[in-house]
Design an enzyme around this catalytic site. Structure first.
Site, short mmCIF file in Angstrom:
data_model
loop_
_atom_site.label_atom_id
_atom_site.label_comp_id
_atom_site.label_asym_id
_atom_site.label_seq_id
_atom_site.Cartn_x
_atom_site.Cartn_y
_atom_site.Cartn_z
N LEU A 44 6.07 5.79 4.89
CA LEU A 44 7.53 5.63 5.35
C LEU A 44 8.25 7.04 4.94
CD1 LEU A 44 8.93 1.89 4.78
CD2 LEU A 44 8.39 3.10 6.90
N GLN A 68 4.33 -0.77 -0.37
CA GLN A 68 3.34 -1.30 -1.35
C GLN A 68 3.71 -2.79 -1.71
OE1 GLN A 68 0.93 -2.33 -3.52
NE2 GLN A 68 2.45 -1.57 -4.95
N SER A 110 11.44 -9.93 -0.82
CA SER A 110 10.56 -11.10 -1.21
C SER A 110 11.17 -12.00 -2.56
CB SER A 110 9.57 -9.98 -2.31
OG SER A 110 8.81 -10.59 -2.96
N GLU A 112 10.06 -11.88 -5.28
CA GLU A 112 10.01 -11.09 -6.57
C GLU A 112 11.29 -10.56 -6.82
OE1 GLU A 112 7.40 -10.06 -8.79
OE2 GLU A 112 6.52 -11.89 -8.12
N TYR A 134 7.49 -3.69 -8.52
CA TYR A 134 7.68 -3.93 -6.95
C TYR A 134 8.88 -4.88 -6.88
CZ TYR A 134 6.78 -6.91 -2.80
OH TYR A 134 6.94 -7.42 -1.60
N GLY A 170 -4.99 -10.33 2.31
CA GLY A 170 -6.00 -9.33 1.94
C GLY A 170 -6.80 -10.07 0.59
N VAL A 174 -4.27 -13.54 -4.68
CA VAL A 174 -4.83 -14.65 -5.37
C VAL A 174 -5.32 -15.83 -4.32
CG1 VAL A 174 -2.99 -16.30 -5.86
CG2 VAL A 174 -4.77 -15.93 -7.49
N ARG A 263 -0.89 -9.61 -15.88
CA ARG A 263 0.06 -8.92 -15.51
C ARG A 263 0.91 -8.36 -16.69
NH1 ARG A 263 1.65 -10.89 -9.63
NH2 ARG A 263 -0.43 -10.37 -8.74
N GLU A 266 5.23 -11.44 -15.89
CA GLU A 266 5.01 -12.36 -14.62
C GLU A 266 6.30 -13.11 -14.21
OE1 GLU A 266 3.06 -13.78 -12.21
OE2 GLU A 266 1.43 -13.75 -13.51
C1 LIG Z 1 6.33 -13.02 -2.69
C2 LIG Z 1 5.25 -12.01 -3.03
O1 LIG Z 1 4.06 -12.75 -2.98
C3 LIG Z 1 3.01 -11.76 -3.38
O2 LIG Z 1 2.95 -11.38 -4.76
P1 LIG Z 1 2.39 -12.35 -5.88
O3 LIG Z 1 3.26 -13.76 -6.04
O4 LIG Z 1 2.18 -11.42 -6.94
O5 LIG Z 1 0.96 -12.56 -5.14
P2 LIG Z 1 -0.52 -12.50 -5.85
O6 LIG Z 1 -1.37 -13.52 -4.79
O7 LIG Z 1 -1.15 -11.28 -6.09
O8 LIG Z 1 -0.31 -13.42 -7.24
C4 LIG Z 1 0.16 -14.60 -7.27
C5 LIG Z 1 -0.03 -15.27 -8.86
O9 LIG Z 1 -1.47 -15.42 -9.26
C6 LIG Z 1 -1.53 -14.78 -10.36
N1 LIG Z 1 -3.15 -14.42 -10.61
C7 LIG Z 1 -3.94 -14.89 -11.55
N2 LIG Z 1 -5.19 -14.20 -11.27
C8 LIG Z 1 -5.10 -13.44 -10.15
C9 LIG Z 1 -6.07 -12.84 -9.66
O10 LIG Z 1 -7.25 -12.40 -9.98
N3 LIG Z 1 -5.51 -11.92 -8.67
C10 LIG Z 1 -4.13 -11.99 -8.31
N4 LIG Z 1 -3.65 -10.96 -7.26
N5 LIG Z 1 -3.16 -12.74 -8.78
C11 LIG Z 1 -3.46 -13.53 -9.81
C12 LIG Z 1 -0.62 -13.59 -10.34
O11 LIG Z 1 -0.43 -13.22 -11.75
C13 LIG Z 1 0.57 -14.38 -9.86
O12 LIG Z 1 1.20 -15.09 -10.75
C14 LIG Z 1 2.89 -10.50 -2.48
O13 LIG Z 1 2.87 -10.87 -1.23
C15 LIG Z 1 4.09 -9.92 -2.78
O14 LIG Z 1 4.21 -8.71 -1.71
C16 LIG Z 1 5.44 -10.81 -2.23
O15 LIG Z 1 6.41 -10.40 -1.79
#
Ligand SMILES: C[C@H]1O[C@H](OP(=O)(O)OP(=O)(O)OC[C@H]2O[C@@H](n3cnc4c(=O)[nH]c(N)nc43)[C@H](O)[C@@H]2O)[C@@H](O)[C@@H](O)C1=O
Length: 314
Positions: A44, A68, A110, A112, A134, A170, A174, A263, A266
């Protein structure tokens, strides 16, 4: 109103000409989604190109999903996260403000932005308390979108989206990481699944339904902000357990903690109140956690049967 303009997905993504005219059939399959302009991905900062395209295309509606979007990654790359997710939104709003014919503008915000909220569930009035770079960037972009609506009369809305998932998610997020691993392990193509915290709770819905709500927001008479959520939260462990059960396995036998996926902070207790969207837009999330898990696991099993993993991945 028939929208005039381009059907473009990935318009400003550099080095990716293949993305330029691809419309995602799952997300944008409905005939109503044709002839609207979707901005995706991060670049952007190319203000000149965006202005030129918007001036030429004169779209009626502009869906801004770019940025991002990985929360964990934003702790490592806070500056570029803010460049794209926060400043990118301001740049778009500025371009829209100057256009002779202004499109209706939708910013995908979001959950977040709420971080660690006091209120349960959260609605459009809940104070923002982001706990990730973010989330801070999205809070900035959300406030700017409101400001342009209130100060400059732009038809600008925020879709405050809770986690919305699908088989197209992607693999670094999680849900998809889990469903793909459950499928791969059940087919003997992967050994273990390495993860961070299982305690975090999220309000997970099915992405195509959220895109329908986004479209409804821009068809409404007046611009506003809407929480888009199912209204029910589950833990990461719930998702893990359901996904492995769907392929006949017990997650406890296939999982390892890996501190790399923890993280520094959290977000917690995120669950949305979609009441405003239901009342004003007639929208309600239909797919529950069990339905979502089934769709995603079935897709991944099918995909890995056709194209097995070459190497053991995590
Ligand atoms: C609404 C919001 O939604 C998304 O953000 P997010 O909620 O962070 O999504 P996530 O799938 O990366 O994590 C969800 C939870 O899962 C935990 N977790 C554990 N173990 C792993 C792990 O191994 N990988 C990941 N990625 N997360 C893990 C992690 O710590 C978290 O508590 C994005 O689309 C964002 O753009 C957005 O706007």
């Amino acid at each position: 109103m028939l929208a005039k303009g381009y059907t473009v997905h990935g318009l400003v993504r550099r080095n990716s000409s293949t993305q330029r005219t691809r419309l995602d059939p799952l997300f944008f399959g409905k005939p109503e989604y044709k002839d609207r302009l979707f901005l995706h991905y991060a670049d952007l900062d190319d203000v000149t190109t965006i202005r030129r395209v918007l001036t030429k295309a004169e779209p009626d509606e502009l869906y801004h999903l770019a940025g991002q979007s990985h929360v964990g990654a934003s702790f490592e790359i806070p500056e570029s996260t803010c460049q794209f997710t926060a400043m990118g939104t301001l740049r778009l709003l500025e371009i829209v403000r100057d256009l002779a014919k202004q499109p209706r503008f939708l910013h995908i915000s979001s959950s977040e932005i709420f971080g660690r909220p006091d209120a349960q569930p959260q609605n459009e009035q809940t104070p923002m308390r982001p706990v990730s770079p973010y989330g801070v960037a999205k809070a900035f972009a959300t406030n700017m979108t409101r400001l342009y609506r209130e100060s400059f009369g732009t038809f600008a809305c925020n879709a405050i989206c809770y986690n919305h998932e699908s088989p197209r998610r992607g693999e670094s997020f999680v849900t998809r990481k889990i469903t793909r691993a459950a499928a791969a392990i059940s087919l003997g193509q992967q050994d273990k699944l390495k993860m961070g915290s299982l305690d975090a709770r999220r309000d997970w819905g099915y992405a195509p339904e959220y895109v329908d709500a986004m479209w409804r927001m821009l068809q409404h008479d007046t611009p506003d902000d809407y929480v888009l959520a199912t209204g029910t939260a589950h833990s990461v462990q719930d998702f893990l357990s359901a996904a492995f059960a769907a392929v006949g396995l017990n997650w406890k036998n296939h999982y390892e903690v890996d501190p790399r996926f923890m993280r520094p902070a959290e977000a917690s207790r995120l669950v949305g109140d979609p009441g405003h969207a239901q009342r004003q837009l007639g929208w309600k999330a239909e797919t529950d956690l069990a339905g979502l898990v089934t769709k995603m696991v079935n897709h991944d099993v099918e995909q890995l049967q056709l194209k097995p993993l070459q190497t053991i991945s995590q």
